[in-house]
Design a protein around this motif. Structure first.
Motif, mmCIF file in Angstrom:
data_model
loop_
_atom_site.group_PDB
_atom_site.id
_atom_site.type_symbol
_atom_site.label_atom_id
_atom_site.label_comp_id
_atom_site.label_asym_id
_atom_site.label_seq_id
_atom_site.Cartn_x
_atom_site.Cartn_y
_atom_site.Cartn_z
ATOM 1 N N SER A 129 -5.515 4.728 -1.076
ATOM 2 C CA SER A 129 -4.269 4.052 -0.718
ATOM 3 C C SER A 129 -4.382 2.545 -0.937
ATOM 4 O O SER A 129 -5.478 1.978 -0.855
ATOM 5 C CB SER A 129 -3.928 4.309 0.751
ATOM 6 O OG SER A 129 -3.724 5.679 1.004
ATOM 7 N N ARG A 175 -1.691 -1.082 -0.144
ATOM 8 C CA ARG A 175 -0.408 -1.611 0.337
ATOM 9 C C ARG A 175 -0.137 -2.924 -0.371
ATOM 10 O O ARG A 175 -0.893 -3.890 -0.219
ATOM 11 C CB ARG A 175 -0.450 -1.843 1.840
ATOM 12 C CG ARG A 175 0.914 -2.205 2.435
ATOM 13 C CD ARG A 175 0.765 -2.765 3.824
ATOM 14 N NE ARG A 175 2.018 -2.784 4.568
ATOM 15 C CZ ARG A 175 2.246 -3.581 5.603
ATOM 16 N NH1 ARG A 175 1.293 -4.398 6.025
ATOM 17 N NH2 ARG A 175 3.398 -3.544 6.235
ATOM 18 N N TYR A 219 13.595 6.204 -4.818
ATOM 19 C CA TYR A 219 12.283 6.275 -5.435
ATOM 20 C C TYR A 219 12.339 6.978 -6.780
ATOM 21 O O TYR A 219 13.144 7.900 -6.986
ATOM 22 C CB TYR A 219 11.319 7.054 -4.534
ATOM 23 C CG TYR A 219 11.047 6.409 -3.202
ATOM 24 C CD1 TYR A 219 11.824 6.707 -2.086
ATOM 25 C CD2 TYR A 219 10.002 5.492 -3.058
ATOM 26 C CE1 TYR A 219 11.579 6.107 -0.865
ATOM 27 C CE2 TYR A 219 9.743 4.895 -1.829
ATOM 28 C CZ TYR A 219 10.537 5.198 -0.745
ATOM 29 O OH TYR A 219 10.284 4.612 0.470
ATOM 30 N N VAL A 259 6.819 9.031 -7.840
ATOM 31 C CA VAL A 259 6.142 8.475 -6.658
ATOM 32 C C VAL A 259 6.712 9.008 -5.352
ATOM 33 O O VAL A 259 6.173 8.715 -4.281
ATOM 34 C CB VAL A 259 6.205 6.931 -6.655
ATOM 35 C CG1 VAL A 259 5.670 6.368 -7.960
ATOM 36 C CG2 VAL A 259 7.615 6.429 -6.379
ATOM 37 N N PHE A 280 4.709 7.197 -2.120
ATOM 38 C CA PHE A 280 4.938 5.766 -1.914
ATOM 39 C C PHE A 280 6.058 5.559 -0.903
ATOM 40 O O PHE A 280 7.018 6.346 -0.852
ATOM 41 C CB PHE A 280 5.332 5.084 -3.222
ATOM 42 C CG PHE A 280 4.245 4.997 -4.270
ATOM 43 C CD1 PHE A 280 3.052 5.682 -4.145
ATOM 44 C CD2 PHE A 280 4.446 4.210 -5.390
ATOM 45 C CE1 PHE A 280 2.066 5.590 -5.110
ATOM 46 C CE2 PHE A 280 3.473 4.106 -6.377
ATOM 47 C CZ PHE A 280 2.282 4.809 -6.231
ATOM 48 N N LEU A 335 5.039 -2.165 -0.322
ATOM 49 C CA LEU A 335 4.985 -0.853 -0.965
ATOM 50 C C LEU A 335 3.677 -0.194 -0.537
ATOM 51 O O LEU A 335 2.598 -0.626 -0.947
ATOM 52 C CB LEU A 335 5.046 -0.964 -2.489
ATOM 53 C CG LEU A 335 5.103 0.387 -3.223
ATOM 54 C CD1 LEU A 335 6.447 1.074 -2.950
ATOM 55 C CD2 LEU A 335 4.899 0.208 -4.730
ATOM 56 N N GLN A 336 3.794 0.802 0.333
ATOM 57 C CA GLN A 336 2.633 1.576 0.754
ATOM 58 C C GLN A 336 2.431 2.693 -0.252
ATOM 59 O O GLN A 336 3.342 3.515 -0.463
ATOM 60 C CB GLN A 336 2.851 2.156 2.152
ATOM 61 C CG GLN A 336 1.709 3.025 2.644
ATOM 62 C CD GLN A 336 0.430 2.241 2.877
ATOM 63 O OE1 GLN A 336 0.449 1.161 3.439
ATOM 64 N NE2 GLN A 336 -0.697 2.799 2.430
ATOM 65 N N MET A 337 1.264 2.717 -0.864
ATOM 66 C CA MET A 337 0.974 3.700 -1.900
ATOM 67 C C MET A 337 -0.171 4.599 -1.431
ATOM 68 O O MET A 337 -1.286 4.118 -1.227
ATOM 69 C CB MET A 337 0.593 2.994 -3.205
ATOM 70 C CG MET A 337 1.641 1.990 -3.670
ATOM 71 S SD MET A 337 1.281 1.295 -5.297
ATOM 72 C CE MET A 337 -0.237 0.400 -4.945
ATOM 73 N N ASP A 361 -1.037 6.080 -11.906
ATOM 74 C CA ASP A 361 -0.358 4.983 -11.211
ATOM 75 C C ASP A 361 -0.896 3.621 -11.626
ATOM 76 O O ASP A 361 -0.357 2.599 -11.206
ATOM 77 C CB ASP A 361 -0.514 5.137 -9.695
ATOM 78 C CG ASP A 361 0.156 6.377 -9.157
ATOM 79 O OD1 ASP A 361 -0.444 7.054 -8.295
ATOM 80 O OD2 ASP A 361 1.288 6.681 -9.576
#
Length: 124
Positions: A17, A19, A60, A64, A68, A81-83, A90
């Motif tokens: 992850s 952010r 979205y 994603v 996301f 943007l939290q991924m 990506d």
């Protein structure tokens, strides 16, 4: 004028992850629609996510969705943007953008304000 600066990119393993943050200056972004776009090497820039001024509408890209999350803190003049569950696909330079209207949000040419981008690299 709105100045945008992204941060939070880096190298992460697949499944990890990150952010991303997009800090605005010059003007409050509380009335702006904000978006994230990305561009991988040799590819065109593509839409990732967008959020309206009070965060009650988000949109979205299918690629994603479910992984996301876009959010914003207008008091801090910042968007995020939290991924999660990142994949090698990506990998790209991620840029934030701002515009007045929540309309045709996937079109990058509708956004007049852009940050310089932050690199996200996902290793297998």
């Amino acid at each position: 004028q709105v100045q945008l600066v992204e941060s939070g990119g880096g190298l992460v393993q697949a499944g990890g992850s990150l952010r991303l943050s997009c800090a605005a200056s010059g003007r409050t972004i509380s009335s702006y629609t904000m978006g994230w776009f990305r561009q991988a090497p040799g590819k065109e820039r593509e839409f990732v996510a967008a959020i309206n001024w009070n965060a009650d509408m988000t949109y979205y890209a299918d690629s994603v969705k479910g992984r996301f999350t876009i959010s914003r803190d207008n008091a801090k003049n910042t968007m995020y943007l939290q991924m999660n569950s990142l994949k090698p696909g990506d990998t790209a330079v991620y840029s934030c953008a701002a515009r007045q209207l929540y309309k045709r949000v996937v079109l990058d040419n509708e956004y007049p304000y852009w940050g310089q981008g932050t690199q996200v690299t996902v290793s297998p």
